[in-house]
Design an enzyme around this catalytic site. Structure first.
Site, PDB file in Angstrom:
ATOM      1  N   GLU A 149       0.836  -1.208   0.000  1.00  0.00           N
ATOM      2  CA  GLU A 149       0.000   0.000   0.000  1.00  0.00           C
ATOM      3  C   GLU A 149       0.861   1.244   0.000  1.00  0.00           C
ATOM      4  O   GLU A 149       0.363   2.360  -0.092  1.00  0.00           O
ATOM      5  CB  GLU A 149      -0.901   0.032   1.242  1.00  0.00           C
ATOM      6  CG  GLU A 149      -1.934  -1.066   1.287  1.00  0.00           C
ATOM      7  CD  GLU A 149      -1.320  -2.409   1.605  1.00  0.00           C
ATOM      8  OE1 GLU A 149      -0.250  -2.437   2.247  1.00  0.00           O
ATOM      9  OE2 GLU A 149      -1.901  -3.421   1.193  1.00  0.00           O
ATOM     10  N   ASN A 156       0.276  -6.561  -5.319  1.00  0.00           N
ATOM     11  CA  ASN A 156       0.004  -5.502  -6.292  1.00  0.00           C
ATOM     12  C   ASN A 156       1.211  -4.576  -6.479  1.00  0.00           C
ATOM     13  O   ASN A 156       2.021  -4.412  -5.584  1.00  0.00           O
ATOM     14  CB  ASN A 156      -1.167  -4.655  -5.784  1.00  0.00           C
ATOM     15  CG  ASN A 156      -0.879  -4.040  -4.425  1.00  0.00           C
ATOM     16  OD1 ASN A 156      -0.890  -4.748  -3.431  1.00  0.00           O
ATOM     17  ND2 ASN A 156      -0.595  -2.756  -4.377  1.00  0.00           N
ATOM     18  N   ASP A 181      -5.621  -3.805  -7.083  1.00  0.00           N
ATOM     19  CA  ASP A 181      -5.145  -4.455  -5.865  1.00  0.00           C
ATOM     20  C   ASP A 181      -5.371  -5.960  -5.891  1.00  0.00           C
ATOM     21  O   ASP A 181      -5.617  -6.573  -4.860  1.00  0.00           O
ATOM     22  CB  ASP A 181      -5.804  -3.839  -4.619  1.00  0.00           C
ATOM     23  CG  ASP A 181      -5.015  -4.151  -3.345  1.00  0.00           C
ATOM     24  OD1 ASP A 181      -3.896  -4.677  -3.436  1.00  0.00           O
ATOM     25  OD2 ASP A 181      -5.538  -3.881  -2.243  1.00  0.00           O
TER      26      ASP A 181
END
Lengths: 573, 255
Positions: A193, A259, A302
């Protein structure tokens, strides 16, 4: 007196079911021959999460009942897979506490606690998914990026190695269970993230010294370096936050990657973004890449590929092959030849909108319009949390079926340079808010499940996200659900589905008793007939399940354990 | 030099907490506007697009469990709340200050947004012709089939209140979703869904009774009409609706 009784209990349990410590690599490589033990995250190196025990079976599962509880007394999500070695269970609690328990009674024998900094960097809670074991030592990754070796008999720390600066680049953490291969501890990192740079590490189990590091984003001069525009490779994410599988015959380690970053906008990182959203085949001795396959090139949704690889051997198109079955977050089931990564087939197991097919090499033919938009794209399937996620799948050699606890979910995809705030969107399962509390107050349980006025139903899990939304649930709860899917790996065909109310966060385990165990978002723990998907037994755990079951012998009897809420519930007959 | 000395003395004389409390230099209309956009990204998923709460706390009440000062809000947003699912927000300090500026504005009526009706007349409609007390509580009085409205004026704006009266199904909080359960004996039970899993469903029926049904004893669960509340557009005049909205927006708790 008390201490002596405990010690005697441990000895008795050990003598009843096996050889105790040390757990050698040879034992790990033949873990299927110790059905009473659970020696690694997926039970065996092939990732099957299959228990060869059959004391609990189709005939008697209806009598299954709670034998003991471990009361975690913690707030964070309980994602652990316990290990069991000859009557002793080793268990992690969130935030890196470790316990040794008597597996027959749940009585604690020692506790170890790693103190994390007040602030760590976790997208989705201060969680831990479990341990690895080799010899007399347990291995655990920590939220502040350490790898710790703990003596399994005493609970004392043997060594502690800093893997990386946990606060760098927005934050790194080690939340997944390590995997021991030969004399090395393999462990990944979380943080996709943030603008991190992913890697997978191997440490010497004896000393804690790092042996190799594989960068999941090719460095300058390496093959596939050119799959990132400009400098985007430097901050491209591609973390390795779950556990892999291993094939001792070919000496190959298989590990999935997350991701690319930024997760929901691909503008700054044109290209395929290798090796994000991929499976890597590595030499565990050197960390050298043998091959890779990318499930989702240039991902913007994602759709991590951090699922556990499932390794099966079967005849396929006329010849015996070593295969890899993979149910991906992007909604497709894949079959690959694990000798070389050759793409064999792919078939969706949930609603999907983004690919119309695959070319011969396994590259998806992408349908336009399936990217996040600034105002929120509500037409993409599967949802943000994917069809599969990190929850363990299972494969049964009896039915030759692969079991996936899948998410059928409608969600909003918002294009965002920074971070999508929606990793964990599902609402809490149980009505825990305090009756009579002032309407403006937050819910009764502060967060781990109960709080808030929407926090009742698992199925009510589509909270508003799009800018300008009117603050309502955008979608009816009926638009999302969960299902256990039984997939025939050689065709991708679906043999049966067992539908549940809400998209799940728990994994499944199959057993030689002909059963599939798991638990729902509302805390219903179930046993299904592995051949038909019929539910044969359930228990109302009444809090969220974020883990996958294990099964083991203690005192000669089979048990099944699964974390629900902050409790590890253990069932037997 | 003198300025320095004076500042030094001032700093020593003022209690430390006050002296160290930094003003939020983003507490401006522009700062709050940017904060609103950031809120959608970072906060709306749990706190609702308008801060009305959801999985996370209702932020429209002006009361903050972990401190309502600028530094208090900053700390909560920046660091998260340990032991809860409120995580540290992934944003720069500057962005967090903008969020603070916006969060403080949540729940306050936008300037110029004044209710046009007569609140006293609205109360009569609420308690009389509208029949609202059958389902809604204010203070200690009223029913439990709908949300407690004791401080709804602090939590909801005029448009929202009006929409709720005219089209109640536009936004039904999850805990007030209506369902109809049909048992195997053919008996339909209508109420609000209190809880549900794969084996059972819990309902507060229209008379306020707590009911639980095992799904194996149910032939059907109807969910096609998510609000028990009727639409009042046909039942009440426009003036009565205006009055009712005025009354509701006057409800600020503490009655």
């Amino acid at each position: 007196m008390k201490i002596r009784a405990l010690v005697l209990g441990a000895v008795t349990a050990a003598s009843l079911s096996g050889q105790g410590l040390p757990v050698t690599y040879e034992r790990l490589a033949a873990a299927e021959k110790e059905p009473g033990n659970w020696l690694m995250y997926s039970h065996t190196y092939n990732g099957w999460r299959y228990s060869p025990l059959d004391q609990i079976n189709l005939q008697n599962v209806k009598n299954l009942h709670v034998k003991w509880l471990f009361q975690g007394r913690h707030q964070e999500k309980f994602e652990t897979t316990p290990l069991v070695v000859d009557g002793i269970m080793y268990l992690t609690r969130p935030e890196n506490d470790v316990f040794a328990l008597d597996a027959e009674t749940g009585r604690v024998m020692w506790a170890y606690s790693h103190k994390n900094p007040e602030r760590t960097y976790n997208c989705c809670g201060r969680v831990n998914r479990g341990l690895a074991i080799l010899g007399d030592r347990l291995f655990m990754g920590t939220l502040d990026m350490h790898l710790i070796a703990i003596d399994a008999k005493s609970g004392r720390e043997v060594w502690k190695t800093e893997m990386y600066d946990y606060a760098a680049a927005g934050g790194y953490a080690a939340t997944g269970a390590p995997l021991v291969v030969k004399d090395k501890v393999i462990i990944g990192m979380a943080g996709g993230e943030h603008p991190v740079s992913g890697f997978l590490d191997a440490y010497d189990a004896a000393t804690g010294k790092r042996v190799w590091r594989f960068h999941t984003i090719p460095q300058p001069g390496e093959p596939n370096f050119g799959t990132w525009a400009g400098d985007s490779w430097k901050t491209g994410g591609a973390s390795t936050w779950n556990t892999g599988s291993y094939d001792p015959q070919s000496n190959t380690l298989f590990w999935g990657t997350s991701n690319p970053w930024p997760g929901y906008s691909g503008d700054v990182r044109a290209g395929d973004n290798l090796y994000s959203c991929s499976v890597l085949a590595l030499d565990p001795d050197t960390g050298k890449l043998k091959w890779h396959y990318q499930f989702t090139p240039h991902d913007t949704r994602d759709w991590d590929a951090t699922q556990i690889p499932i390794l099966i051997d079967a005849p396929f198109r006329g010849r015996q092959r070593t295969l890899m079955a993979w149910a991906a977050r992007n909604g497709f089931f894949y079959l690959l030849d694990r000798a070389n990564g050759e793409f064999l087939l792919a078939k969706n197991f949930v609603r999907q909108t983004w690919a119309k097919g695959f070319d011969d090499k396994g590259r998806p033919e992408v349908i336009p319009g399936n990217d996040p938009t600034p105002e929120g794209n509500t037409g993409i399937f599967p949802g943000v949390d994917g069809a599969a996620n990190w929850m363990a799948h299972s494969y049964s050699p009896l039915t030759k079926l692969m079991y996936v606890f899948a998410r059928e979910e409608r969600r909003v995809f918002t294009k965002n340079e920074i971070r999508h705030a929606a990793e964990e969107n599902n609402a809490a399962p149980t009505g825990l808010e305090v009756v009579g509390e002032a309407p403006g107050a937050s819910g009764g349980r502060g967060g781990r499940g109960g709080g808030g006025t929407n926090g009742i139903f698992g199925a009510g899990g589509n909270l508003p996200t799009a800018p300008g939304g009117r603050g309502r649930a955008r979608f009816a709860p009926e638009e999302s659900w969960g299902k256990v899917v039984a997939i025939e790996p050689l065709t991708g065909g679906i043999k049966w589905e067992y539908k549940v109310l809400s998209p799940p966060w728990g994994g499944v385990m199959s057993t030689a008793g002909g059963l599939v165990f798991g638990g729902t978002t509302e805390g219903m723990i179930f046993a299904l007939d592995a051949r038909t998907g019929d539910r044969l037994w359930y228990f109302s755990g009444n809090d969220r399940v974020y883990a996958a079951p294990v099964s083991f012998l203690a005192g000669g009897k089979q048990y099944v354990s699964l974390a629900v809420g902050d409790v590890l519930a253990t069932f037997g007959n | 030099m003198r300025t320095l000395l004076i500042s030094f003395l001032l700093t020593r004389m003022i209690p430390a907490a006050l002296a160290q409390e930094p003003a939020n230099r983003f507490d401006t209309p522009e700062g709050a506007q940017q904060g609103a956009a950031l809120f959608q990204t970072h906060c709306a998923i749990c706190h609702g697009a308008r801060g009305q709460g959801g999985r996370g706390a209702d932020l429209t009440t002006g009361q903050y469990k972990f401190g309502g000062t600028d530094p208090g809000l900053f700390a909560t947003i920046r660091n998260g709340v340990r032991g809860t699912e409120m995580p540290p927000v992934r944003a720069t300090d500057e962005e967090v200050w903008k969020l603070v500026a916006f969060v403080k504005k949540l729940g306050t009526l936008a300037p110029g947004q004044q209710a046009s009706g007569d609140a006293a007349a609205g109360r009569l409609v609420f308690e009389g012709k509208g029949g609202c007390t059958a389902c809604h509580t204010i203070g200690r009085d009223g029913g439990t089939l709908g949300p407690d409205l004791s401080d709804v004026g602090r939590r909801r704006d005029l448009d929202y209140l009006r929409e709720s009266l005219l089209s109640p199904e536009a936004d039904v909080p999850a805990r007030y979703r209506a369902i109809q359960v049909v048992t195997k004996t053919g008996q339909p039970v209508t109420g609000i869904r209190l809880n549900e899993d794969d084996v059972s469903v819990q309902v507060r029926d229209e008379r306020g009774n707590l009911r639980s049904f095992l799904k194996r004893n149910i032939t059907e669960i109807r969910r096609d009409k998510p609000a028990l509340m009727p639409a009042f557009g046909e039942k009440l005049s426009k003036t009565e609706i205006d009055d009712l909205v005025s009354y509701l927006t006057s409800l600020r708790g503490g009655q």
